[in-house]
Design a protein around this motif. Structure first.
Motif, short mmCIF file in Angstrom:
data_model
loop_
_atom_site.label_atom_id
_atom_site.label_comp_id
_atom_site.label_asym_id
_atom_site.label_seq_id
_atom_site.Cartn_x
_atom_site.Cartn_y
_atom_site.Cartn_z
N GLY A 1 13.67 9.78 1.10
CA GLY A 1 14.12 10.11 -0.37
C GLY A 1 12.99 9.38 -1.12
O GLY A 1 12.05 9.31 -0.68
N ASP A 2 13.46 8.90 -2.17
CA ASP A 2 12.50 8.60 -3.42
C ASP A 2 11.76 7.01 -2.72
O ASP A 2 12.42 6.04 -2.46
CB ASP A 2 13.22 7.82 -4.84
N ILE A 3 10.47 7.19 -2.43
CA ILE A 3 10.08 6.00 -2.02
C ILE A 3 9.45 5.00 -3.01
O ILE A 3 8.78 5.53 -3.99
CB ILE A 3 8.59 6.44 -1.08
N THR A 4 9.81 3.84 -2.94
CA THR A 4 9.77 2.82 -4.09
C THR A 4 8.64 1.65 -3.64
O THR A 4 8.36 1.08 -4.12
CB THR A 4 11.08 2.10 -4.35
N PHE A 5 8.17 1.67 -2.40
CA PHE A 5 7.29 0.67 -2.08
C PHE A 5 6.59 1.02 -0.56
O PHE A 5 7.32 1.46 0.22
CB PHE A 5 8.10 -0.85 -1.74
N VAL A 6 5.37 0.66 -0.43
CA VAL A 6 4.75 0.96 0.73
C VAL A 6 4.00 -0.29 1.03
O VAL A 6 3.19 -1.06 0.26
CB VAL A 6 3.66 1.96 0.79
N GLU A 7 4.10 -1.04 2.19
CA GLU A 7 3.40 -2.00 2.76
C GLU A 7 2.31 -1.71 3.55
O GLU A 7 2.62 -1.21 4.60
CB GLU A 7 4.32 -3.30 3.45
N LEU A 8 1.09 -1.68 3.10
CA LEU A 8 -0.06 -1.17 4.07
C LEU A 8 -0.47 -2.06 4.91
O LEU A 8 -0.32 -3.23 4.89
CB LEU A 8 -1.08 -0.67 3.07
N PRO A 9 -1.11 -1.77 6.06
CA PRO A 9 -1.85 -2.59 6.91
C PRO A 9 -3.13 -3.23 6.47
O PRO A 9 -3.38 -2.66 5.27
CB PRO A 9 -2.08 -1.95 8.17
N GLU A 10 -3.39 -4.33 6.97
CA GLU A 10 -4.93 -4.99 6.40
C GLU A 10 -6.16 -4.08 6.96
O GLU A 10 -5.84 -3.88 8.11
CB GLU A 10 -4.83 -6.32 6.62
N VAL A 11 -6.86 -3.83 6.19
CA VAL A 11 -8.08 -3.34 6.71
C VAL A 11 -8.72 -4.35 7.56
O VAL A 11 -8.82 -5.31 7.49
CB VAL A 11 -9.15 -2.95 5.40
N GLY A 12 -9.13 -3.62 8.86
CA GLY A 12 -9.63 -4.54 9.88
C GLY A 12 -8.65 -4.85 11.01
O GLY A 12 -8.91 -5.44 11.93
N ALA A 13 -7.53 -4.35 10.46
CA ALA A 13 -6.25 -4.89 11.57
C ALA A 13 -6.76 -3.89 12.84
O ALA A 13 -6.78 -2.84 12.82
CB ALA A 13 -5.11 -4.86 11.00
N GLU A 14 -6.31 -4.69 13.99
CA GLU A 14 -6.28 -3.65 15.42
C GLU A 14 -4.91 -3.35 15.35
O GLU A 14 -3.93 -4.01 15.21
CB GLU A 14 -6.59 -4.62 16.49
N VAL A 15 -4.79 -1.96 15.49
CA VAL A 15 -3.40 -1.28 15.79
C VAL A 15 -3.25 -0.66 17.13
O VAL A 15 -4.28 -0.24 17.65
CB VAL A 15 -3.00 -0.32 14.79
#
Lengths: 369, 126
Positions: free
Chosen positions: B35-49
């Motif tokens: 549904g309506d997306i209100t917020f995105v918490e993005l990963p940090e550049v450089g983070a290992e996933v």
């Protein structure tokens, strides 16, 4: 299991034809949204939304002792209600906790109508039955009654076209008997959105026709998702969140719904100022990230001071807002606090409610006709 | 509806190879469900996933949902447009609503993902 056993309202086929996303709520399967919670929310604030609230319970209470029984069962004053007036109040247990919140309608001297929540209806009925005098009659009309809310600045004009009798005399929290195509119904100047409009109580047999007549005149179907964000922007409590059987309703600050000068079930706790330990507060969050029901509230130094009861992104404020209870000494406006969701600590502060200040619900209806 | 120029994870992320990085977003089905997306918490550049680990949060009006890294590697770039306009994911899930890029991934891991037809039939069967 819950979804399979969920009761369908009389408008279920309409929701299906609109491809609504359904959710279980209070034992019913209800539309969460038709297209977008935010679009439905904004349509209600700016134009007119229509909500299926048939899940809610309606009781009829009659008899010579109905008035005195209700004075004892409800926290709000009842005797002072005029015919055609509605009043919000709490049904408390003996410990002062909230069994339900309700709106009482005074139809006549000895004739009342009560609207209660879906999930608590059976328990409410049983409780009230146990408390009333022998000569008072309590009937559950919920299964034959449809409830449709039409809310928003364009609602009065739309409703005036459809209803047989004029609505220009309806003040906030009053109601009148009305009809649609000659079939009688109750038109009530109440609602849960903060916008001007009516709640309609009618027989199931005309519900679908009334719904279609409203949507043909431009009412946008809106689901429980928008109903929830609309009420949150207004700071209205929701049973199961801000209210429950352990919550002293005096802590909501809804003082007008609690009579200070009568005895009612639970009043020994509710009216005792020493039993007030927490206060319901509004919280604005620093960003768009929402606090959620159950998150822990902490002071800036990390001490636990309360709990979040409702939280969401606010479509009108375009940031996250929440309600919760805090120890009263932290309830002052502007107090900074942390919302601990188990993973992160989000920043917020105590804010004034209603969050949304432009609501139309209390304005003169004549301006909208 | 499901673009065939990329791969898909059963957790509803899409993965598109772009030179030495992969671009990651969520599928149209996923945005529709949220549904309506209100917020995105993005990963940090450089983070290992690590493949399958949560690396990002998407909030809709009703709930918060974890987004899983579809491949192991290092976050090379994030779509910072989503900070102010997270609704881009609703409006354009396969293009403007991309979320992050991963570099240093293992190409063999790509083979474990579904193609468009495979993802479509996964959706039909679930």
């Amino acid at each position: 299991m819950e979804a399979q056993m969920a009761i369908k309202t009389v408008l279920f086929d309409i929701h299906s034809s609109l491809n609504a996303r359904m959710m279980p709520f209070g034992g019913y399967t209800m539309p969460l949204q038709y297209t977008s919670i935010i679009a439905e929310h904004r349509a209600t604030r700016e134009s007119v939304g229509i909500f299926d609230t048939c899940h809610m319970g309606e009781f009829r209470i009659t008899g010579k002792s109905a008035l005195s029984d209700l004075e004892r069962i409800l926290s709000c004053p009842v005797t002072s209600m005029k015919h055609g007036q509605c009043r919000y109040g709490f049904i408390c247990n003996k410990n002062g906790g909230v069994i339900d919140d309700q709106i009482l309608y005074r139809i006549g001297d000895d004739h009342f109508y009560m609207v209660v929540n879906a999930g608590t209806r059976k328990e409410d009925f049983q409780w009230i039955q146990e408390q009333i005098s022998k000569e008072t009659s309590l009937e559950d009309l919920s299964d034959e009654t449809a409830k449709i809310d039409v809310q928003g600045p364009k609602a009065p004009k739309l409703l005036a076209k459809l209803l047989d009798d004029p609505i220009d005399d309806l003040k906030f929290y009053t109601f009148k008997q009305n009809s649609f195509k000659g079939v009688s119904l109750i038109s009530s100047r109440t609602g849960y959105t903060g916008e001007i409009g009516l709640e309609i109580y009618c027989n199931n047999t005309i519900a679908a026709e009334f719904w279609h007549a409203c949507t043909e005149l431009g009412a946008l179907p809106a689901g429980l998702g928008a109903r929830d964000t609309l009420r949150l922007e207004m700071g209205f409590p929701l049973y199961g969140h801000e209210l429950d059987s352990n919550r002293n309703p005096a802590e909501t600050g809804y003082t007008r719904s609690i009579s200070p000068d009568k005895e009612f079930i639970g009043s020994s706790v509710v009216l005792d100022p020493t039993r007030l330990t927490e206060s319901l507060v509004g919280i604005t969050m620093e960003g768009r990230r929402a606090a959620r029901h159950g998150d822990i509230l902490r002071s800036s130094s990390g001490e636990k001071i309360g709990i979040i009861t409702s939280g969401s992104f606010s479509p009108c404020l375009e940031k996250a807002i929440a309600m919760g209870y805090v120890a009263t000494k932290y309830a002052e406006l502007g107090t900074p606090l942390l919302v601990d969701n188990g993973k992160q600590q989000l920043h917020g502060e105590i804010a004034e409610m209603p969050f949304y200040q432009e609501s139309t619900c209390r304005k003169a209806i004549a301006k909208f006709l | 509806m499901t673009p065939d120029d990329r791969k898909y994870a059963e957790s509803h992320e899409w993965i598109k190879v772009d030179g030495d990085v992969v671009v990651v977003g969520i599928s149209d089905h996923a945005q529709e469900s949220l549904g309506d997306i209100t917020f995105v918490e993005l990963p940090e550049v450089g983070a290992e996933v690590t493949k399958g680990s949560d690396c990002c949060v998407i909030e809709s009006v009703k709930a918060a949902s974890d987004i899983y890294a579809p491949l192991s590697g290092t976050i090379a770039e994030v779509n910072s447009e989503l900070d102010a306009t997270p609704e881009l994911i609703n409006q354009s899930p396969y293009d403007e609503g991309w979320m992050f890029k991963i570099k240093g991934f293992d190409a063999a891991e790509l083979e474990t993902l579904l193609d468009a037809a495979g993802y479509s039939s996964f959706l039909e069967n679930n």
